[in-house]
Structure formats: structure tokens, C-alpha cells
Design a protein around this motif. Structure first.
Motif, PDB file in Angstrom:
ATOM      1  N   ILE A   2       0.845  -1.193   0.000  1.00 19.86           N
ATOM      2  CA  ILE A   2       0.000   0.000   0.000  1.00 19.86           C
ATOM      3  C   ILE A   2       0.878   1.239   0.000  1.00 19.86           C
ATOM      4  O   ILE A   2       1.789   1.368   0.806  1.00 19.86           O
ATOM      5  CB  ILE A   2      -0.935   0.005   1.227  1.00 19.86           C
ATOM      6  N   LYS A   3       0.597   2.147  -0.934  1.00 23.96           N
ATOM      7  CA  LYS A   3       1.309   3.418  -1.005  1.00 23.96           C
ATOM      8  C   LYS A   3       0.471   4.486  -0.333  1.00 23.96           C
ATOM      9  O   LYS A   3      -0.762   4.493  -0.457  1.00 23.96           O
ATOM     10  CB  LYS A   3       1.547   3.825  -2.457  1.00 23.96           C
ATOM     11  N   PHE A  16      -4.184  22.391   2.750  1.00 25.93           N
ATOM     12  CA  PHE A  16      -5.179  22.436   1.682  1.00 25.93           C
ATOM     13  C   PHE A  16      -4.491  22.558   0.318  1.00 25.93           C
ATOM     14  O   PHE A  16      -4.785  21.797  -0.608  1.00 25.93           O
ATOM     15  CB  PHE A  16      -6.152  23.605   1.904  1.00 25.93           C
ATOM     16  N   ILE A  17      -3.570  23.509   0.205  1.00 25.34           N
ATOM     17  CA  ILE A  17      -2.860  23.728  -1.059  1.00 25.34           C
ATOM     18  C   ILE A  17      -2.045  22.492  -1.431  1.00 25.34           C
ATOM     19  O   ILE A  17      -2.112  22.001  -2.562  1.00 25.34           O
ATOM     20  CB  ILE A  17      -1.940  24.969  -0.965  1.00 25.34           C
ATOM     21  N   HIS A  18      -1.297  21.966  -0.476  1.00 24.39           N
ATOM     22  CA  HIS A  18      -0.437  20.818  -0.760  1.00 24.39           C
ATOM     23  C   HIS A  18      -1.244  19.571  -1.111  1.00 24.39           C
ATOM     24  O   HIS A  18      -0.832  18.788  -1.978  1.00 24.39           O
ATOM     25  CB  HIS A  18       0.504  20.547   0.413  1.00 24.39           C
ATOM     26  N   THR A  19      -2.395  19.400  -0.492  1.00 26.19           N
ATOM     27  CA  THR A  19      -3.254  18.258  -0.836  1.00 26.19           C
ATOM     28  C   THR A  19      -3.664  18.337  -2.299  1.00 26.19           C
ATOM     29  O   THR A  19      -3.597  17.339  -3.029  1.00 26.19           O
ATOM     30  CB  THR A  19      -4.505  18.221   0.066  1.00 26.19           C
ATOM     31  N   LYS A  20      -4.084  19.509  -2.741  1.00 29.26           N
ATOM     32  CA  LYS A  20      -4.492  19.681  -4.143  1.00 29.26           C
ATOM     33  C   LYS A  20      -3.339  19.397  -5.106  1.00 29.26           C
ATOM     34  O   LYS A  20      -3.514  18.703  -6.112  1.00 29.26           O
ATOM     35  CB  LYS A  20      -5.041  21.095  -4.382  1.00 29.26           C
ATOM     36  N   ASN A  25      -0.618  15.451  -8.900  1.00 32.58           N
ATOM     37  CA  ASN A  25       0.575  14.753  -9.386  1.00 32.58           C
ATOM     38  C   ASN A  25       0.560  13.255  -9.122  1.00 32.58           C
ATOM     39  O   ASN A  25       1.214  12.509  -9.837  1.00 32.58           O
ATOM     40  CB  ASN A  25       1.838  15.362  -8.775  1.00 32.58           C
ATOM     41  N   PHE A  26      -0.148  12.832  -8.088  1.00 29.42           N
ATOM     42  CA  PHE A  26      -0.204  11.415  -7.728  1.00 29.42           C
ATOM     43  C   PHE A  26      -1.663  10.981  -7.553  1.00 29.42           C
ATOM     44  O   PHE A  26      -2.093  10.638  -6.450  1.00 29.42           O
ATOM     45  CB  PHE A  26       0.584  11.150  -6.432  1.00 29.42           C
ATOM     46  N   PRO A  27      -2.439  10.994  -8.642  1.00 28.01           N
ATOM     47  CA  PRO A  27      -3.863  10.639  -8.531  1.00 28.01           C
ATOM     48  C   PRO A  27      -4.035   9.187  -8.081  1.00 28.01           C
ATOM     49  O   PRO A  27      -3.256   8.314  -8.448  1.00 28.01           O
ATOM     50  CB  PRO A  27      -4.395  10.849  -9.950  1.00 28.01           C
TER      51      PRO A  27
END
Length: 124
Positions: A2-3, A16-20, A25-27
Motif C-alpha cells: 500500500i502506497k 489544503f494547497i499541498h493536498t491539491k 501529481n499522484f492521482p
């Protein structure tokens, strides 16, 4: 295996910004938020077989990024970690200290941008 991506920062706006940015980039990879290093360390201890991509702030309450790095370095278990420092600190001594830690892959200045993540590969 699991990643999981861990965002460790006490600032809700930054999270919030970093989550988006990270989700772009890693969907499809699970993102977990922690407001201090101790919460993240306990999560890793409870899930030692996961493969982690970690974005770590240095200045946080309870357990800061430096204490997290010290604690994770002293863990006896082999854990698959890729740790990237993401901080507002421009202090050259912080950058040197981070680079001297074997668990730290890179040092980035907040906020994360998609272009910062383009070269990163999250593999097991």
C-alpha cells in the motif's frame, strides 16, 4: 504494498494547497494529513509495511520535523520512506542539516508547486 502520501504540517491552508497539488501529481494515492510529527510517527508505527512519500514541515508544535527525523532514524523496523522537507525556512544551516540526514531526499520551499513534484517518482 500500500502506497500512502503523508503531509505533515500544522498550517491548515498549506495542507489544503499541498493536498491539491499532491493529488494532481499522484492521482489515486491516499493522502493523510498530520499536524505534527508525533501523529505521523504513530501512524507509520501502526502501518509499518506501507510505502510512504512524506512531505515534512520543520516547525510544528508537539513534535517538529527535526524530532520526527530523529525518531524515525532510531526505529528498528525497516520502513519504506521517501522524505522531502517542505518548509518556509531559507536558513542555509537548516538546508545543510536536512541534507546530512540519510532519510531526507530533498529540501523544498513552501508552497509546493506541481513542477516541484514532476521529477519525483513514488515507487515501492
Amino acid at each position: 504494498m500500500i502506497k500512502q502520501i503523508l503531509l505533515i504540517d500544522d498550517d491548515p491552508i498549506v495542507n489544503f494547497i499541498h493536498t491539491k497539488v499532491v493529488q494532481h501529481n499522484f492521482p489515486g494515492i491516499s493522502v493523510k494529513l498530520f499536524t505534527n510529527g508525533l501523529q505521523a510517527l504513530e501512524h507509520i508505527r501502526n502501518h509499518p509495511t506501507y510505502c510512504y512519500l512524506i512531505f515534512l514541515d520543520l516547525n510544528m508544535p508537539i513534535m517538529d520535523g527535526w524530532a520526527f527525523l530523529d525518531a524515525i532514524s532510531s526505529e528498528e523496523k525497516e520502513t519504506n520512506l521517501q522524505i522531502h522537507i517542505v518548509t518556509s525556512s531559507l536558513d542555509p544551516s537548516d538546508k545543510m542539516r536536512a541534507k546530512s540526514n540519510v532519510n531526507v531526499v530533498s529540501y523544498m520551499v513552501k508552497p509546493l508547486k506541481s513542477s516541484d513534484l514532476d521529477p519525483l517518482i513514488f515507487t515501492e
